[in-house]
Design an enzyme around this catalytic site. Structure first.
Site, PDB file in Angstrom:
ATOM      1  N   ARG A 127      33.119  26.599  59.451  1.00  0.00           N
ATOM      2  CA  ARG A 127      33.313  25.602  60.500  1.00  0.00           C
ATOM      3  C   ARG A 127      34.257  24.474  60.050  1.00  0.00           C
ATOM      4  O   ARG A 127      34.192  24.018  58.921  1.00  0.00           O
ATOM      5  CB  ARG A 127      31.936  25.006  60.836  1.00  0.00           C
ATOM      6  N   ARG A 158      32.870  19.493  57.068  1.00  0.00           N
ATOM      7  CA  ARG A 158      31.856  18.460  56.934  1.00  0.00           C
ATOM      8  C   ARG A 158      31.138  18.607  55.591  1.00  0.00           C
ATOM      9  O   ARG A 158      30.884  19.712  55.146  1.00  0.00           O
ATOM     10  CB  ARG A 158      30.814  18.611  58.068  1.00  0.00           C
TER      11      ARG A 158
HETATM   12  P1  AMP Z   1      24.158  17.665  63.412  1.00  0.00           P
HETATM   13  O1  AMP Z   1      25.588  17.366  63.652  1.00  0.00           O
HETATM   14  O2  AMP Z   1      23.339  17.651  64.650  1.00  0.00           O
HETATM   15  O3  AMP Z   1      23.957  18.923  62.592  1.00  0.00           O
HETATM   16  O4  AMP Z   1      23.579  16.450  62.526  1.00  0.00           O
HETATM   17  C1  AMP Z   1      24.100  16.159  61.248  1.00  0.00           C
HETATM   18  C2  AMP Z   1      23.062  15.391  60.427  1.00  0.00           C
HETATM   19  O5  AMP Z   1      22.740  14.154  61.083  1.00  0.00           O
HETATM   20  C3  AMP Z   1      21.731  16.101  60.251  1.00  0.00           C
HETATM   21  O6  AMP Z   1      21.745  17.032  59.175  1.00  0.00           O
HETATM   22  C4  AMP Z   1      20.800  14.908  59.978  1.00  0.00           C
HETATM   23  O7  AMP Z   1      20.990  14.416  58.665  1.00  0.00           O
HETATM   24  C5  AMP Z   1      21.359  13.844  60.923  1.00  0.00           C
HETATM   25  N1  AMP Z   1      20.715  13.918  62.258  1.00  0.00           N
HETATM   26  C6  AMP Z   1      21.345  14.150  63.448  1.00  0.00           C
HETATM   27  N2  AMP Z   1      20.481  14.108  64.470  1.00  0.00           N
HETATM   28  C7  AMP Z   1      19.265  13.875  63.928  1.00  0.00           C
HETATM   29  C8  AMP Z   1      17.956  13.744  64.477  1.00  0.00           C
HETATM   30  N3  AMP Z   1      17.732  13.861  65.803  1.00  0.00           N
HETATM   31  N4  AMP Z   1      16.941  13.505  63.615  1.00  0.00           N
HETATM   32  C9  AMP Z   1      17.140  13.367  62.292  1.00  0.00           C
HETATM   33  N5  AMP Z   1      18.343  13.497  61.712  1.00  0.00           N
HETATM   34  C10 AMP Z   1      19.418  13.739  62.508  1.00  0.00           C
END
Ligand code: AMP
Length: 255
Positions: free
Chosen positions: A159, A192
């Site tokens: 990705r 990322r």
């Molecule tokens: P994502 O892009 O949704 O994969 O989010 C990236 C990172 O942000 C995750 O691995 C968490 O560290 C943090 N994160 C995003 N959304 C949440 C959530 N709803 N609760 C807890 N951590 C979150």
């Protein structure tokens, strides 16, 4: 072509307003997207938003934008949250819910919304349920994108993300027209930090422990719609729209 939304209200919170506000919809869609990291739910969120006119509300994007703030602009809770994110661990519920509370306007938006990456724990799902009930709003459905583990890992490691407009590509499955460059805004694509091998392992564990139980939570409320997430993004999009049509028709019939 529709102008790409800036999602300023969501990404920055507080008193910020979107420069390109969503068009009010006659029937705004209010959806939650579930799925392991790498299941393709971010890509589906983008495609579905374009199809349904709703706004893509990703909590991960809020943290990625916050990462660009100067150190002195970050609160201690935000600094701790960004550290969790770097490790692939979940940010504490309290921090995530405080960020959501600052963005209630996005849940009320007449364009509708697709929540991506939130809720991620049962406590967050319960909090969301209360917040929506307080505004007399209801979720239409919770879409759960399902994919075997080995495919999840292949997707995550290939990705690439745009730092400017946050669009997501894949080096094999969804390559940009010009290698390393975003099709939408010309930004230089990057991998990322949390898509690297060690962080992927931590994220998968967090998903299994904290997020997978949400399927049961929403199943009990009759909102869960399972979508097989293998195949090309456009194929999955059609599958999703078809499944949504059935859910919404069933809802209308029971009213
Ligand atoms: P994502 O892009 O949704 O994969 O989010 C990236 C990172 O942000 C995750 O691995 C968490 O560290 C943090 N994160 C995003 N959304 C949440 C959530 N709803 N609760 C807890 N951590 C979150």
């Amino acid at each position: 072509m529709e102008t790409k939304r800036d999602r300023r209200s969501w990404l920055r919170g507080g008193t910020e307003r979107c420069l390109v506000p969503p068009k009010p919809q006659e029937k705004p869609f209010r959806l939650v997207l579930l799925g392991a990291p790498g299941s393709g739910k971010g890509t589906q969120a983008e495609l579905l938003c374009a199809r349904l006119g709703a706004c893509h509300l990703s909590t991960g994007d809020i943290f990625r934008v916050a990462k660009e703030l100067e150190t002195c602009e970050r609160t201690p809770a935000l600094t701790a949250a960004l550290d969790c994110m770097r490790r692939g661990a979940l940010v504490p519920d309290e921090t995530v819910l405080a960020m959501l509370a600052e963005r209630m306007r996005c849940l009320q938006c007449q364009g509708g919304f697709l929540l991506d990456g939130f809720p991620r724990t049962v406590a967050q799902a319960e909090a969301l349920e209360k917040l929506l009930a307080g505004q007399k709003l209801q979720l239409d459905a919770v879409l759960s994108f399902e994919l075997p583990l080995e495919q999840v890992i292949a997707r995550l490691s290939g990705r690439r993300t745009c730092p400017g407009c946050k669009a997501v590509f894949h080096i094999e499955a969804r390559p940009p027209k010009v290698e390393g460059i975003c099709d939408h805004c010309g930004g230089k694509l990057y991998q990322r930090e949390d898509d690297r091998r060690e962080a992927i392992r931590v994220r998968m564990e967090a998903y299994e422990t904290s997020t997978a139980p949400l399927a049961e939570f929403y199943q009990q409320r009759g909102l869960l719609v399972s979508i097989p997430a293998d195949g090309a993004p456009e194929t999955i999009l059609e599958r999703t729209c078809e499944a949504l049509k059935h859910v919404l028709n069933a809802d209308h019939k029971s009213e």
